[in-house]
Design an enzyme around this catalytic site. Sequence first.
Site, mmCIF file in Angstrom:
data_model
loop_
_atom_site.group_PDB
_atom_site.id
_atom_site.type_symbol
_atom_site.label_atom_id
_atom_site.label_comp_id
_atom_site.label_asym_id
_atom_site.label_seq_id
_atom_site.Cartn_x
_atom_site.Cartn_y
_atom_site.Cartn_z
ATOM 1 C CB THR A 146 -0.962 -0.008 1.202
ATOM 2 O OG1 THR A 146 -0.223 -0.288 2.396
ATOM 3 C CG2 THR A 146 -2.029 -1.064 1.014
ATOM 4 C CE LYS A 172 0.165 -3.381 3.056
ATOM 5 N NZ LYS A 172 -0.526 -2.802 4.248
ATOM 6 C CB THR A 183 -3.492 -4.910 6.953
ATOM 7 O OG1 THR A 183 -4.799 -4.783 7.329
ATOM 8 C CG2 THR A 183 -3.044 -6.310 7.072
ATOM 9 C CD GLU A 263 1.544 5.499 6.148
ATOM 10 O OE1 GLU A 263 1.055 5.741 7.248
ATOM 11 O OE2 GLU A 263 0.910 5.484 5.104
ATOM 12 C CG ASN A 382 -1.046 8.110 9.585
ATOM 13 O OD1 ASN A 382 -1.589 7.217 8.951
ATOM 14 N ND2 ASN A 382 0.219 8.040 9.986
ATOM 15 C CB THR A 387 -9.443 14.073 3.187
ATOM 16 O OG1 THR A 387 -8.145 14.240 3.739
ATOM 17 C CG2 THR A 387 -10.412 13.749 4.271
#
EC number: 2.3.1.35
Lengths: 387, 387
Positions: A146, A172, A183, A263, A382, A387
């Site tokens: 992702t 992942k 996930t 991330e 995050n 959005t």
Amino acid sequence: MSVTAPLGFRAAGVSAGLKPNGARDVAAVINDGPSRSAAAVFTRNRVKAAPVLWSEQVAEGGRVRAAILNSGGANACTGPPGFQDTHTTAERAGAALDDSPGEVLVCSTGLIGERLAMPELLAGVDSAVATAARDGGLDAADAIRTTDSVAKIAFRRGTADGFGYTVGGMAKGAGMLAPSLATMLSVVTTDADLTPEQCDRVLRAATHRTFERVDSDGCLSTNDTVALMASGASGVTPDEEELTALLTEVCADLTRQLVADAEGASKSVAIEVVGAANEDDAVTVARTVARNALFKCAIYGQDPNWGRVLAAVGTTDATFQPDELNVAINGVWVCRRGAVGDDRSKVDLGPREVTVTVDLSAGSAAATVWTTDLTVEYVHENSAYST
Amino acid sequence: MSVTAPLGFRAAGVSAGLKPNGARDVAAVINDGPSRSAAAVFTRNRVKAAPVLWSEQVAEGGRVRAAILNSGGANACTGPPGFQDTHTTAERAGAALDDSPGEVLVCSTGLIGERLAMPELLAGVDSAVATAARDGGLDAADAIRTTDSVAKIAFRRGTADGFGYTVGGMAKGAGMLAPSLATMLSVVTTDADLTPEQCDRVLRAATHRTFERVDSDGCLSTNDTVALMASGASGVTPDEEELTALLTEVCADLTRQLVADAEGASKSVAIEVVGAANEDDAVTVARTVARNALFKCAIYGQDPNWGRVLAAVGTTDATFQPDELNVAINGVWVCRRGAVGDDRSKVDLGPREVTVTVDLSAGSAAATVWTTDLTVEYVHENSAYST
């Protein structure tokens, strides 16, 4: 190599159109046997995504022919229709393989609360099954990404009585690193010949000290799944202890890759607790420090703020005396006996790798939890994701 | 008005030089009686600052003549010498008041792990006691500020059998809002005539649903203290239920001021849990959502991401069925029965005040926890504070 490093496995990763950017988004990992023993561990979140509810039932049977994984949608919080979507996915894979849908694991990752684009997904399942090949492991690892910037794969070779066997795997973005994408997904394969019970034992032992000790932001995903599939194609039944060690190495390797690619993180932080009365205490303390927002901000700011470590330790019920706590940051014991220790200016927090050692002075047990810092980039990513 | 709103109290806030910028940093709140009943509640952190260890002993006696509070240093993780500093502070105040040091509460707030500048602090104690006056309440509230942008004060008038009595209070930065500065400190006063046991009961009842339900970042300070001092100067012994309600109002008012002025926050968020099987469940769920980093980032990004609320609720052991959960954000039920509900584009997350309602559909109990969003400014402020 990834999941196709062991004999008996084919894999594929295809682009089905679930991701807006046209990247690969559906993976298949197929076990051609002769055995198909398997086990899986799942998120402890009580709000479980549809594929988790489905795959828990499949895993109970101890046999898995194939795993179908998709990115581009978590199929979580989608109610009975979402569960039906997962069921339909397994049936389509079963039909394509001329095998039982009840032996097809399904894993999904992406946004929570949205239905999957089923026509695209089902066409992707057909395509993935049709193109699955011995050299498809890397494509499969690519298809489950992702926000992962790179595919995560690992493998190790083992020997038993002079005969070789192999463990391979892909993963992942750790759920706790990017959980609303939901996930952490991982499929680990081996050509060792194992019973379902052996699969379950070795998988739980390996994940207990690897995947379960990654904690980037304390947030538990709705979709976390780690599956082990064993083909028996090597004809080797290894010593269980040796296999556990090998599998643990593969899982630890994948775990390190998850933390390194988390991330928004700028630091990979190992919270090492020593001198604990027992391992549970050590894990509790390590996890509590790993989740402390102020400590994580301090690491981001390259500030060896041991007071924040102590304040976090103090919220646990582990065995310790406050005035016997010692804390080292990157090897410098900045806190001794609960108060100021060595000169904090000696701590170099420049490198990405950071180790915080907490000595509880209460016993001889130890444990490590891997985490990241809390950064401006984490908040940016995050706060803007859906959005 | 603050702590000097009730009869029988004098207060002062002076500049002793503990803060580098020369602002007020030592406060005294003195009870001239005729009664000096008191009670206090403290942080549950096991790593307790020296003033907490001292004040716990004082509070056990049920009598408090004066509270001495300083900003500019938390005196936490300072070992036996730090405890001696607190002891010396109480002795100096006792001498200045010609009274028992064993009835002097001491509270400190500022950086963890550093000794206080004792000559400056002791001179400040002398000065604060010497200048304490009936109109000194606001100066005292000003002197306990750390990163608080404004002083926090509140008071309410009560009546009992036609005679009046008053409750007043001051507070500074909720520990959990800025915990490494350590601390949420609050002193609440009343001229009601109470026993120490009554003080303890009403204080615990009032803080239970106010100060204890603020949770900005899940971090528990080493110094949190809320003290109630009763002078009896009004001659009134109010109905305990009425007094509890009045005291709760004062504490709730101070709590709201703390959240509104939280470090780095752009939103004041009420997490309202309804339909719970019991109040404990409601508090657990509300606190878990309040501590979820991803949810807090979403609120910062004005993203009504109900999936993150559900994922947080799912990590608790509260009584609920995942497919019976409902979530409203600012009044719009974006999640119904664990899946997509009303159109999320109807949610307006523009205003500072945000209400998230979680309906567990499991009973009739309810509770609210107040929190803030997780912002880029929070990370900035907390990564750069001590360096």
